[in-house]
Design an enzyme around this catalytic site. Structure first.
Site, short mmCIF file in Angstrom:
data_model
loop_
_atom_site.label_atom_id
_atom_site.label_comp_id
_atom_site.label_asym_id
_atom_site.label_seq_id
_atom_site.Cartn_x
_atom_site.Cartn_y
_atom_site.Cartn_z
N CYS A 205 0.61 -1.47 0.37
CA CYS A 205 -0.11 0.04 0.01
C CYS A 205 0.82 1.09 -0.06
O CYS A 205 1.87 1.10 0.50
CB CYS A 205 -1.07 0.27 1.67
SG CYS A 205 -2.23 1.79 0.88
N CYS B 224 -0.69 5.64 7.43
CA CYS B 224 -1.54 4.91 7.55
C CYS B 224 -2.09 3.85 9.40
O CYS B 224 -0.87 2.96 9.22
CB CYS B 224 -2.61 4.70 6.50
SG CYS B 224 -3.46 3.70 7.43
N CYS C 173 -2.60 -0.18 9.01
CA CYS C 173 -1.35 -1.54 9.10
C CYS C 173 -0.13 -1.12 9.50
O CYS C 173 0.64 0.25 10.48
CB CYS C 173 -1.22 -2.06 7.87
SG CYS C 173 -2.91 -2.17 6.89
N CYS D 138 -6.38 0.45 -0.29
CA CYS D 138 -6.77 0.01 1.02
C CYS D 138 -6.58 -1.74 0.50
O CYS D 138 -7.24 -2.48 -0.01
CB CYS D 138 -7.90 0.28 1.48
SG CYS D 138 -7.78 -0.44 3.20
N GLN E 130 -17.52 -10.37 13.20
CA GLN E 130 -16.01 -10.50 13.46
C GLN E 130 -15.76 -9.95 11.76
O GLN E 130 -16.30 -9.77 11.41
CB GLN E 130 -16.26 -12.22 13.08
CG GLN E 130 -16.44 -13.02 14.61
CD GLN E 130 -15.47 -12.47 15.61
OE1 GLN E 130 -14.19 -11.64 14.87
NE2 GLN E 130 -15.79 -12.63 17.19
N PHE F 9 -21.25 -14.12 26.91
CA PHE F 9 -20.86 -12.85 26.12
C PHE F 9 -21.09 -12.94 24.20
O PHE F 9 -20.34 -13.06 23.53
CB PHE F 9 -19.06 -12.09 26.00
CG PHE F 9 -18.77 -12.29 27.49
CD1 PHE F 9 -19.19 -10.71 27.59
CD2 PHE F 9 -17.96 -12.67 28.40
CE1 PHE F 9 -18.50 -10.47 28.92
CE2 PHE F 9 -18.29 -12.61 29.13
CZ PHE F 9 -17.85 -11.58 29.89
N GLU G 253 -25.60 -12.03 26.67
CA GLU G 253 -25.54 -10.77 25.83
C GLU G 253 -25.84 -9.89 27.14
O GLU G 253 -27.09 -9.29 27.35
CB GLU G 253 -25.40 -11.13 24.47
CG GLU G 253 -25.46 -10.11 24.02
CD GLU G 253 -24.03 -9.25 24.29
OE1 GLU G 253 -23.93 -8.18 24.03
OE2 GLU G 253 -22.95 -10.36 23.81
N ASP H 154 -16.41 -15.00 24.25
CA ASP H 154 -15.88 -14.62 23.93
C ASP H 154 -15.91 -13.20 24.31
O ASP H 154 -16.58 -12.52 23.70
CB ASP H 154 -16.71 -14.56 22.71
CG ASP H 154 -16.34 -13.58 21.30
OD1 ASP H 154 -14.55 -13.37 21.59
OD2 ASP H 154 -16.53 -13.17 20.28
N CYS I 203 -9.96 -11.27 21.81
CA CYS I 203 -9.09 -10.37 21.03
C CYS I 203 -8.25 -9.94 21.47
O CYS I 203 -7.65 -8.62 21.49
CB CYS I 203 -10.03 -9.43 20.46
SG CYS I 203 -10.82 -8.19 21.92
#
Length: 403
Positions: A54, A60, A63, A137, A241, A268, A288, A334, A360
């Site tokens: 890119c 940017c 990334c 992108c 996701q 979750f 949730e 999660d 995550c």
């Protein structure tokens, strides 16, 4: 002062924030394993240093690792997990990372601001609020990137002279979903412009949020996202996701953990990514805290006649206790990036036979994993997932078990 030895000046790994680290401990920006730092400070590229795909890299902030080839990027994703485990003196088989390909991101948040008569739209610069007006992108799905230039034109006619708005993009079953937050587009002219734009570009929905909650301005039919074959209503800005590949990898891991279970707790649960990945014969309890997600999950389960019981429950303030947990053959969780310290404490004290943890954030995962292991649960395996291509953000799925 003598020049560093060549071996000491060789980059041997990539740190958690993306800098290359030499054998003698120096941190070097945008360096890949195998690169060499010359005595004058020049970086000599090694075999794992690729040309970034890119033009906006490295300015940017979307990334941080485009200079790594696939082998080095996969090694980074795995190392984020193994390093986190080692920090808590934990050991487990770490599987080969599953990586999402380029041009696969199906959700992203861009920023827009007026500069004179033009609108700049893109990501923020790394470690800065300065906006990078993107012309390409390599991570976004092409169907989303195709909206970037048309959105500039639409927003140029509607944005105020100053300030910044956020543009949330996602791919729904019916097409692209757009939510603009931070400004209210009032009046007949704005309504007509939004409708014309949405029809011209095949949008599933265009919504705005001025701080009082999302309001759909264009939604010809209810917007859904299909999860494990089940269409679920997709509220504006709901969690999804990042890639279909990442979702499939995490759902496959969840199914593996729950294999053979007849009663499963999905904590979750969100919109039901893992709830609906369970066998249709299983009885699934889904908890949730987000009300919109609860309503969407419950409606989808009822429509498909799935054996799903949904509860609106804040698992930080009211985690399932040991007695509640031990009603289930398997517990999946999660949590957000903060992890699930309160719920993990109760799980550690329970006799639940199998636990699946989707995370995550490797750092909060290993904190919670340490509690589970100290409570008598075994960490059987960890599956790293790199669905945020070329970023330092790493996800994982793991299985715990006990006799």
């Amino acid at each position: 002062m003598t020049d560093p030895e060549p071996a000491a000046a060789t980059v041997v790994r990539v740190a958690a924030r993306g800098e290359g680290v030499t054998a003698d401990g120096r941190h070097v920006s945008h360096a890949a394993p195998g690169d060499h730092v010359a005595p004058d400070g020049t970086l000599v590229r090694g075999p794992h240093h690729q040309t970034p795909p890119c033009r906006h890299f490295p300015e940017c902030g979307g990334c941080q690792l485009q200079h790594l080839d696939d082998a080095a990027y996969a090694a980074f994703v795995a190392a984020r997990v193994t390093t986190a485990l080692a920090a808590q003196d934990l050991e487990a088989p770490v599987r080969a990372p599953i990586l999402s390909p380029p041009h696969s991101r199906r959700r992203a948040t861009l920023h827009a601001e007026r500069r004179g008569r033009q609108v700049h739209l893109g990501f923020a610069e790394a470690r800065s609020h300065r906006l990078i007006d993107i012309a390409e992108c390599p991570i976004l799905d092409p169907r989303l990137f195709a909206l970037v230039q048309p959105l500039r034109g639409l927003l140029a006619a509607m944005l105020p002279r100053s300030g910044r708005v956020d543009v949330h993009l996602a791919l729904a079953d019916q097409g692209p979903d757009v939510l603009v937050t931070g400004h209210d587009f009032e009046g007949l002219r704005a309504a007509e412009a939004i409708t014309a734009f949405a029809l011209r570009h095949g949008l599933a929905r265009f919504a705005v949020d001025d701080g009082m909650g999302p309001e759909s301005r264009f939604e010809p039919e209810p917007v859904t996202i299909t999860l494990a074959g089940v269409p679920v209503a997709l509220p504006p800005a709901a969690f999804l996701q990042a890639t279909a590949d990442g979702e499939a990898a995490l759902a496959a891991a969840a199914r593996e953990v729950a294999s053979g279970a007849t009663t499963v707790a999905d904590l979750f649960a969100g919109l039901g990514t893992f709830t609906f990945a369970m066998p249709a014969t299983a009885r699934v309890y889904a908890a949730e805290g987000a009300r919109d997600a609860v309503l969407a999950l419950k409606a989808a389960g009822n429509a498909m006649q799935r054996r799903v019981f949904v509860e609106h429950r804040d698992l930080y303030r009211r985690p399932l206790d040991t007695a509640e947990l031990e009603r289930f053959d398997c517990v999946l969780l999660d949590p957000p990036r903060a992890g699930a310290r309160e719920q993990a404490t109760a799980l550690a004290a329970s006799r639940v036979r199998r636990i699946g943890y989707i995370s995550c954030n490797p750092s909060t995962f290993v904190r919670d994993a340490k509690m589970l292991c100290e409570g008598g649960h075994r960490l059987d395996w960890v599956q790293p997932v790199g669905q945020f291509r070329w970023s330092t953000h790493v996800e994982l799925a793991a299985q715990f078990s006990r006799d």
